[in-house]
Design a protein around this motif. Structure first.
Motif, PDB file in Angstrom:
ATOM      1  N   UNK A  86       0.819  -1.213   0.000  1.00  0.00           N
ATOM      2  CA  UNK A  86       0.000   0.000   0.000  1.00  0.00           C
ATOM      3  C   UNK A  86       0.852   1.261   0.000  1.00  0.00           C
ATOM      4  N   UNK A  87       2.052   1.179   0.554  1.00  0.00           N
ATOM      5  CA  UNK A  87       2.913   2.366   0.651  1.00  0.00           C
ATOM      6  C   UNK A  87       4.327   2.044   0.190  1.00  0.00           C
ATOM      7  N   UNK A  88       4.432   1.597  -1.049  1.00  0.00           N
ATOM      8  CA  UNK A  88       5.723   1.291  -1.663  1.00  0.00           C
ATOM      9  C   UNK A  88       5.814   2.056  -2.979  1.00  0.00           C
ATOM     10  N   UNK A  89       6.781   1.709  -3.789  1.00  0.00           N
ATOM     11  CA  UNK A  89       6.928   2.350  -5.096  1.00  0.00           C
ATOM     12  C   UNK A  89       6.114   1.656  -6.184  1.00  0.00           C
ATOM     13  N   UNK A  90       5.212   0.778  -5.788  1.00  0.00           N
ATOM     14  CA  UNK A  90       4.326   0.140  -6.764  1.00  0.00           C
ATOM     15  C   UNK A  90       3.430   1.192  -7.400  1.00  0.00           C
ATOM     16  N   UNK A  91       3.182   1.056  -8.700  1.00  0.00           N
ATOM     17  CA  UNK A  91       2.315   1.988  -9.414  1.00  0.00           C
ATOM     18  C   UNK A  91       0.845   1.601  -9.331  1.00  0.00           C
ATOM     19  N   UNK A  92       0.573   0.312  -9.141  1.00  0.00           N
ATOM     20  CA  UNK A  92      -0.814  -0.152  -9.092  1.00  0.00           C
ATOM     21  C   UNK A  92      -0.870  -1.501  -8.398  1.00  0.00           C
ATOM     22  N   UNK A  93      -2.055  -1.843  -7.952  1.00  0.00           N
ATOM     23  CA  UNK A  93      -2.353  -3.158  -7.386  1.00  0.00           C
ATOM     24  C   UNK A  93      -3.283  -3.880  -8.353  1.00  0.00           C
ATOM     25  N   UNK A  94      -2.898  -5.090  -8.749  1.00  0.00           N
ATOM     26  CA  UNK A  94      -3.729  -5.885  -9.653  1.00  0.00           C
ATOM     27  C   UNK A  94      -4.542  -6.878  -8.824  1.00  0.00           C
ATOM     28  N   UNK A  95      -5.851  -6.845  -9.003  1.00  0.00           N
ATOM     29  CA  UNK A  95      -6.740  -7.744  -8.266  1.00  0.00           C
ATOM     30  C   UNK A  95      -7.146  -8.915  -9.153  1.00  0.00           C
ATOM     31  N   UNK A  96      -6.924 -10.139  -8.709  1.00  0.00           N
ATOM     32  CA  UNK A  96      -7.315 -11.295  -9.524  1.00  0.00           C
ATOM     33  C   UNK A  96      -8.803 -11.585  -9.432  1.00  0.00           C
ATOM     34  N   UNK A  97      -9.334 -12.162 -10.492  1.00  0.00           N
ATOM     35  CA  UNK A  97     -10.702 -12.684 -10.530  1.00  0.00           C
ATOM     36  C   UNK A  97     -11.736 -11.721  -9.944  1.00  0.00           C
ATOM     37  N   UNK A  98     -11.741 -10.518 -10.457  1.00  0.00           N
ATOM     38  CA  UNK A  98     -12.748  -9.538 -10.053  1.00  0.00           C
ATOM     39  C   UNK A  98     -14.074  -9.891 -10.723  1.00  0.00           C
ATOM     40  N   UNK A  99     -15.118  -9.979  -9.904  1.00  0.00           N
ATOM     41  CA  UNK A  99     -16.431 -10.343 -10.442  1.00  0.00           C
ATOM     42  C   UNK A  99     -17.537  -9.367 -10.037  1.00  0.00           C
ATOM     43  N   UNK A 100     -17.162  -8.297  -9.336  1.00  0.00           N
ATOM     44  CA  UNK A 100     -18.163  -7.319  -8.923  1.00  0.00           C
ATOM     45  C   UNK A 100     -17.491  -6.010  -8.558  1.00  0.00           C
ATOM     46  N   UNK A 101     -18.281  -4.950  -8.522  1.00  0.00           N
ATOM     47  CA  UNK A 101     -17.771  -3.655  -8.070  1.00  0.00           C
ATOM     48  C   UNK A 101     -17.381  -3.715  -6.604  1.00  0.00           C
ATOM     49  N   UNK A 102     -18.067  -4.542  -5.837  1.00  0.00           N
ATOM     50  CA  UNK A 102     -17.830  -4.615  -4.400  1.00  0.00           C
ATOM     51  C   UNK A 102     -16.383  -4.970  -4.085  1.00  0.00           C
ATOM     52  N   UNK A 103     -15.792  -5.873  -4.861  1.00  0.00           N
ATOM     53  CA  UNK A 103     -14.415  -6.287  -4.602  1.00  0.00           C
ATOM     54  C   UNK A 103     -13.450  -5.115  -4.773  1.00  0.00           C
ATOM     55  N   UNK A 104     -13.659  -4.322  -5.820  1.00  0.00           N
ATOM     56  CA  UNK A 104     -12.806  -3.165  -6.049  1.00  0.00           C
ATOM     57  C   UNK A 104     -13.009  -2.124  -4.961  1.00  0.00           C
ATOM     58  N   UNK A 105     -14.244  -1.895  -4.604  1.00  0.00           N
ATOM     59  CA  UNK A 105     -14.553  -0.912  -3.569  1.00  0.00           C
ATOM     60  C   UNK A 105     -13.966  -1.319  -2.218  1.00  0.00           C
ATOM     61  N   UNK A 106     -13.970  -2.605  -1.929  1.00  0.00           N
ATOM     62  CA  UNK A 106     -13.380  -3.104  -0.684  1.00  0.00           C
ATOM     63  C   UNK A 106     -11.883  -2.830  -0.642  1.00  0.00           C
ATOM     64  N   UNK A 107     -11.201  -3.111  -1.746  1.00  0.00           N
ATOM     65  CA  UNK A 107      -9.759  -2.874  -1.801  1.00  0.00           C
ATOM     66  C   UNK A 107      -9.457  -1.377  -1.752  1.00  0.00           C
ATOM     67  N   UNK A 108     -10.248  -0.580  -2.444  1.00  0.00           N
ATOM     68  CA  UNK A 108     -10.051   0.873  -2.417  1.00  0.00           C
ATOM     69  C   UNK A 108     -10.220   1.423  -1.006  1.00  0.00           C
ATOM     70  N   UNK A 109     -11.193   0.911  -0.286  1.00  0.00           N
ATOM     71  CA  UNK A 109     -11.422   1.348   1.101  1.00  0.00           C
ATOM     72  C   UNK A 109     -10.236   0.972   1.988  1.00  0.00           C
ATOM     73  N   UNK A 110      -9.724  -0.229   1.811  1.00  0.00           N
ATOM     74  CA  UNK A 110      -8.568  -0.667   2.595  1.00  0.00           C
ATOM     75  C   UNK A 110      -7.336   0.183   2.271  1.00  0.00           C
ATOM     76  N   UNK A 111      -7.148   0.517   1.007  1.00  0.00           N
ATOM     77  CA  UNK A 111      -6.004   1.351   0.627  1.00  0.00           C
ATOM     78  C   UNK A 111      -6.087   2.723   1.288  1.00  0.00           C
TER      79      UNK A 111
END
Length: 292
Positions: A86-111
């Motif tokens: 979450x706090x490195x020099x990574x440019x993006x986080x790739x999420x595997x097997x996304x099947x809904x908006x909820x999964x992205x929103x959950x990760x965005x909230x955690x970030x």
């Protein structure tokens, strides 16, 4: 910051467990690197791969975009992966097997809770039948979402289909993914070509993906980079034609005309927008110091 206009002609998967490969990646002409903690890493090696990638990110990858594919949050490793990057020099986080908006929103909230920088974006892997049916929902899920990445190998497996040269089995999914990405202003990346010693097949796949509207190709081996860069990048002829279109149109506008004619073809504002996009891509590629 979302930057869908960044060159992503060649996007190479790199297994996080292989330190030699991670080091070599710093010399490769790939536009982007997916540093993988998921499919390419055995369960017993997840923590080692995580530390390998963290170390590699510290020294950087030059102009190459470095994104980290984490394990799903429903696995024993996913949350630790997210916390680690979450706090490195990574440019993006790739999420595997996304099947809904909820999964992205959950990760965005955690970030956000982890105080991740706002320019750390999310890429969503589209690799299941359910994901295809949820594409519009996924594409509009969150402002951090920057790219859709096709996982065609998993998709073909789930479809009980067979890989064919013309990719008939995935054409619907590929086209819908491009449509969703363009509707929501996202980058969209084509799936991998699995056969390494098959330049003709790789070329056919790249040309097809490019002509469908994909921004670039995900790759499984460095030997595939040069062809992807060539075919997803503008050619010298295309650059010259774009410049000619702009010049002809500007000349026509200066005389009060609304359209121009170049080599027997009508040139309108929509053609100029595309020409300017192509020239901007060419300039960005040139700034990397390589066209290979």
């Amino acid at each position: 910051m979302i930057n869908i206009n960044r060159p992503r002609r060649s996007v190479l998967y790199m297994p996080g467990v292989n330190t030699r490969a991670l080091e070599k990646a710093k010399t490769l002409p790939a536009d982007s690197l997916i540093l993988d903690l998921e499919d390419a890493v055995a369960p017993d090696s997840k923590s080692i791969a995580r530390e390998n990638i963290r170390t590699a990110l510290e020294s950087g990858f030059g102009h190459r975009e470095a994104v980290v594919r984490i394990n799903g949050l429903n696995t024993p490793w996913g949350l630790d992966d997210l916390k680690a990057f979450a706090n490195t020099k990574a440019d993006a986080i790739v999420l595997p097997k996304v099947e809904s908006a909820k999964k992205i929103q959950e990760v965005a909230k955690l970030l956000s809770e982890l105080n991740a920088p706002k320019d750390l974006t999310i890429w969503a892997m589209i690799e299941t039948p359910k994901a295809i049916f949820k594409l519009e929902e996924i594409a509009g899920a969150h402002p951090r979402l920057e790219a859709l990445v096709l996982g065609t190998s998993d998709l073909v497996k789930d479809l009980h289909a067979r890989h064919t040269l013309d990719r008939t089995e995935t054409l619907t999914a590929l086209s819908l993914s491009v449509l969703a990405a363009r509707a929501y202003g996202l980058c969209v990346l084509d799936g991998v070509h699995l056969i390494l010693d098959d330049e003709a097949g790789l070329k056919q796949s790249c040309v097809q993906g490019r002509d469908m509207g994909f921004d670039g190709k995900t790759l499984i081996h460095p030997s595939q980079i040069a062809l992807a860069n060539e075919l997803f990048g503008p050619s010298a002829q295309e650059i010259e034609e774009a410049q000619q279109k702009i010049a002809a149109y500007e000349s026509a506008i200066s005389t009060g005309a609304g359209i121009a004619v170049l080599n027997g073809k009508l040139i309108e504002e929509l053609h100029i927008q595309d020409a300017k996009r192509l020239l901007a891509l060419a300039a960005a590629i040139q700034s990397f110091g390589t066209n290979n």
